[in-house]
Scaffold this active site. Structure first.
Site, PDB file in Angstrom:
ATOM      1  N   ASN A  10      46.811  67.018  67.032  1.00  0.00           N
ATOM      2  CA  ASN A  10      47.251  65.842  67.780  1.00  0.00           C
ATOM      3  C   ASN A  10      47.385  64.693  66.785  1.00  0.00           C
ATOM      4  O   ASN A  10      46.383  64.107  66.376  1.00  0.00           O
ATOM      5  CB  ASN A  10      46.223  65.513  68.876  1.00  0.00           C
ATOM      6  CG  ASN A  10      46.559  64.233  69.612  1.00  0.00           C
ATOM      7  OD1 ASN A  10      47.665  63.702  69.477  1.00  0.00           O
ATOM      8  ND2 ASN A  10      45.607  63.735  70.397  1.00  0.00           N
ATOM      9  N   TRP A  11      48.622  64.411  66.405  1.00  0.00           N
ATOM     10  CA  TRP A  11      48.840  63.350  65.402  1.00  0.00           C
ATOM     11  C   TRP A  11      48.678  61.957  65.998  1.00  0.00           C
ATOM     12  O   TRP A  11      48.645  60.974  65.263  1.00  0.00           O
ATOM     13  CB  TRP A  11      50.241  63.481  64.793  1.00  0.00           C
ATOM     14  CG  TRP A  11      50.404  64.626  63.842  1.00  0.00           C
ATOM     15  CD1 TRP A  11      49.524  65.670  63.648  1.00  0.00           C
ATOM     16  CD2 TRP A  11      51.511  64.857  62.953  1.00  0.00           C
ATOM     17  NE1 TRP A  11      50.026  66.527  62.700  1.00  0.00           N
ATOM     18  CE2 TRP A  11      51.248  66.055  62.255  1.00  0.00           C
ATOM     19  CE3 TRP A  11      52.703  64.173  62.698  1.00  0.00           C
ATOM     20  CZ2 TRP A  11      52.125  66.577  61.306  1.00  0.00           C
ATOM     21  CZ3 TRP A  11      53.583  64.681  61.756  1.00  0.00           C
ATOM     22  CH2 TRP A  11      53.288  65.876  61.066  1.00  0.00           C
ATOM     23  N   LYS A  12      48.629  61.865  67.315  1.00  0.00           N
ATOM     24  CA  LYS A  12      48.586  60.545  67.978  1.00  0.00           C
ATOM     25  C   LYS A  12      49.760  59.698  67.467  1.00  0.00           C
ATOM     26  O   LYS A  12      50.819  60.245  67.182  1.00  0.00           O
ATOM     27  CB  LYS A  12      47.226  59.878  67.775  1.00  0.00           C
ATOM     28  CG  LYS A  12      46.086  60.846  68.113  1.00  0.00           C
ATOM     29  CD  LYS A  12      44.738  60.212  68.191  1.00  0.00           C
ATOM     30  CE  LYS A  12      43.717  61.312  68.521  1.00  0.00           C
ATOM     31  NZ  LYS A  12      42.391  60.793  68.792  1.00  0.00           N
ATOM     32  N   HIS A  90      45.171  63.177  78.013  1.00  0.00           N
ATOM     33  CA  HIS A  90      44.289  62.851  76.883  1.00  0.00           C
ATOM     34  C   HIS A  90      43.454  61.622  77.252  1.00  0.00           C
ATOM     35  O   HIS A  90      43.942  60.713  77.938  1.00  0.00           O
ATOM     36  CB  HIS A  90      45.120  62.591  75.623  1.00  0.00           C
ATOM     37  CG  HIS A  90      44.266  62.484  74.396  1.00  0.00           C
ATOM     38  ND1 HIS A  90      43.599  61.325  74.074  1.00  0.00           N
ATOM     39  CD2 HIS A  90      43.941  63.389  73.446  1.00  0.00           C
ATOM     40  CE1 HIS A  90      42.902  61.531  72.962  1.00  0.00           C
ATOM     41  NE2 HIS A  90      43.090  62.776  72.552  1.00  0.00           N
ATOM     42  N   GLU A  92      42.747  59.044  75.695  1.00  0.00           N
ATOM     43  CA  GLU A  92      43.367  57.758  75.330  1.00  0.00           C
ATOM     44  C   GLU A  92      44.416  57.351  76.372  1.00  0.00           C
ATOM     45  O   GLU A  92      44.620  56.165  76.632  1.00  0.00           O
ATOM     46  CB  GLU A  92      43.966  57.856  73.914  1.00  0.00           C
ATOM     47  CG  GLU A  92      42.851  57.867  72.872  1.00  0.00           C
ATOM     48  CD  GLU A  92      43.185  58.569  71.570  1.00  0.00           C
ATOM     49  OE1 GLU A  92      44.374  58.824  71.301  1.00  0.00           O
ATOM     50  OE2 GLU A  92      42.234  58.876  70.815  1.00  0.00           O
ATOM     51  N   GLU A 161      37.289  67.623  75.410  1.00  0.00           N
ATOM     52  CA  GLU A 161      37.106  66.594  74.381  1.00  0.00           C
ATOM     53  C   GLU A 161      36.142  65.526  74.897  1.00  0.00           C
ATOM     54  O   GLU A 161      36.552  64.613  75.621  1.00  0.00           O
ATOM     55  CB  GLU A 161      38.449  65.935  74.055  1.00  0.00           C
ATOM     56  CG  GLU A 161      39.479  66.895  73.517  1.00  0.00           C
ATOM     57  CD  GLU A 161      40.542  66.161  72.714  1.00  0.00           C
ATOM     58  OE1 GLU A 161      40.670  66.442  71.524  1.00  0.00           O
ATOM     59  OE2 GLU A 161      41.218  65.282  73.278  1.00  0.00           O
ATOM     60  N   GLY A 167      37.281  60.797  67.283  1.00  0.00           N
ATOM     61  CA  GLY A 167      37.511  59.802  66.237  1.00  0.00           C
ATOM     62  C   GLY A 167      36.253  59.119  65.746  1.00  0.00           C
ATOM     63  O   GLY A 167      36.324  58.097  65.060  1.00  0.00           O
ATOM     64  N   SER A 206      36.333  65.105  66.595  1.00  0.00           N
ATOM     65  CA  SER A 206      35.796  65.103  65.225  1.00  0.00           C
ATOM     66  C   SER A 206      35.675  66.500  64.617  1.00  0.00           C
ATOM     67  O   SER A 206      34.740  66.766  63.853  1.00  0.00           O
ATOM     68  CB  SER A 206      34.459  64.353  65.166  1.00  0.00           C
ATOM     69  OG  SER A 206      34.669  62.986  65.499  1.00  0.00           O
ATOM     70  N   GLY A 227      42.411  65.875  65.787  1.00  0.00           N
ATOM     71  CA  GLY A 227      43.095  64.603  65.605  1.00  0.00           C
ATOM     72  C   GLY A 227      43.153  64.219  64.136  1.00  0.00           C
ATOM     73  O   GLY A 227      44.002  64.685  63.378  1.00  0.00           O
ATOM     74  N   GLY A 228      42.202  63.386  63.698  1.00  0.00           N
ATOM     75  CA  GLY A 228      42.209  62.838  62.341  1.00  0.00           C
ATOM     76  C   GLY A 228      42.432  63.869  61.246  1.00  0.00           C
ATOM     77  O   GLY A 228      43.257  63.662  60.343  1.00  0.00           O
TER      78      GLY A 228
HETATM   79  P1  PGA Z   1      39.668  63.510  66.417  1.00  0.00           P
HETATM   80  O1  PGA Z   1      40.664  63.437  67.699  1.00  0.00           O
HETATM   81  O2  PGA Z   1      39.754  64.923  65.875  1.00  0.00           O
HETATM   82  O3  PGA Z   1      40.206  62.492  65.474  1.00  0.00           O
HETATM   83  O4  PGA Z   1      38.306  63.208  66.935  1.00  0.00           O
HETATM   84  C1  PGA Z   1      40.765  64.499  68.608  1.00  0.00           C
HETATM   85  C2  PGA Z   1      41.703  64.144  69.728  1.00  0.00           C
HETATM   86  O5  PGA Z   1      41.688  62.991  70.192  1.00  0.00           O
HETATM   87  O6  PGA Z   1      42.477  64.982  70.206  1.00  0.00           O
END
Ligand code: PGA
Length: 245
Positions: A10-12, A90, A92, A161, A167, A206, A227-228
């Site tokens: 997930n590149w956001k 998600h 977010e 999640e 994050g 994470s 994500g990250g």
């Molecule tokens: P993260 O994000 O790996 O940076 O914690 C995961 C996500 O939000 O899908």
């Protein structure tokens, strides 16, 4: 539990043409024993060459089929880019864009009716975990979709999640994640037992190259939503390689 793990990126709202090229290059060497899904910002989707090494997905979709919804993307527009998956709900989106369980359910239906596989994202906040409400929150998020539309389960991927792990650098422990994944599978069995046994339940929050092996060793963890660490091509590749059976 699925035989093959799925590692989703997930590149956001990150990435660039250069990152597309770097990731495509890395994944050329990927083993076929793992499925990879890349969810970059939708504008980057057409830059990915078709490949047997990965599938593509969007990060969000409209609950409407088409029409006067400025700025939105329909499931069919997403399909036309070559994507076959879409993230839905998600945290977010739920937190910053007011996505409710009801809206998430409509988006799930839109995705499946356009032959996109939805990745339904669920998870509790820190306060909810501290109040020991994790299972209640998750059961509600699942019920909002599958109680009225159990037929969607056979075409879904689930991503657990915990919001407090996204994050933050603080992943759930393998034991915490496994316990919640087992609970999710048990909850889903009441809607469609056969699909619940097979559905892929990804862990997200994470995940990195250092902690992924212990997570992947758990019985009900069928992959990860990253994500990250997915923005670093060589680390993402390491995570994918760790998911080989
Ligand atoms: P993260 O994000 O790996 O940076 O914690 C995961 C996500 O939000 O899908």
């Amino acid at each position: 539990m699925s035989a093959k793990k799925l590692i989703a990126a997930n590149w956001k709202m990150n990435g660039s043409r250069a990152l597309v090229e770097a990731v495509v290059q890395q994944l050329t060497y990927l083993s076929p024993d793992v499925d990879v899904l890349l969810c970059p910002p939708a504008t980057l989707l057409p830059l990915f060459p078709a490949s047997r090494h990965y599938a593509l997905g969007a990060q969000n979709l409209s609950e409407h089929e088409q029409g006067a919804y400025t700025g939105e993307l329909s499931a069919s527009l997403i399909s036309e880019t070559g994507a076959s998956y879409v993230l839905v709900g998600h945290s977010e989106r739920r937190q910053y864009y007011g996505e409710t369980d009801q809206l998430v359910c409509l988006k799930m239906q839109q995705a499946v009716s356009s032959a996109l596989t939805p990745v339904l994202c669920i998870g509790e906040t820190l306060a909810e975990r501290q109040q020991e409400n994790t299972e209640q929150v998750i059961a509600k998020q699942l019920a909002a979709v599958y109680a009225s539309h159990p037929e969607l389960l056979a075409n879904s991927v689930i991503a657990y999640e915990p919001v407090w792990a996204i994050g933050t650098g603080e992943s759930a422990t393998p034991e915490q994640a496994q316990a919640t994944h087992a609970f999710i599978r048990k909850q889903l069995a009441q809607y469609d037992a056969e699909a619940a046994a097979k559905v892929r339940i990804l862990y997200g929050g994470s995940v990195n190259a250092a902690n992924c092996n212990a997570l992947f060793a758990q019985a009900d963890i069928d992959g990860a939503l990253v994500g990250g660490a997915s923005l670093k091509p060589s680390e993402f590749m390491q995570i994918c390689q760790s998911a080989k059976d």
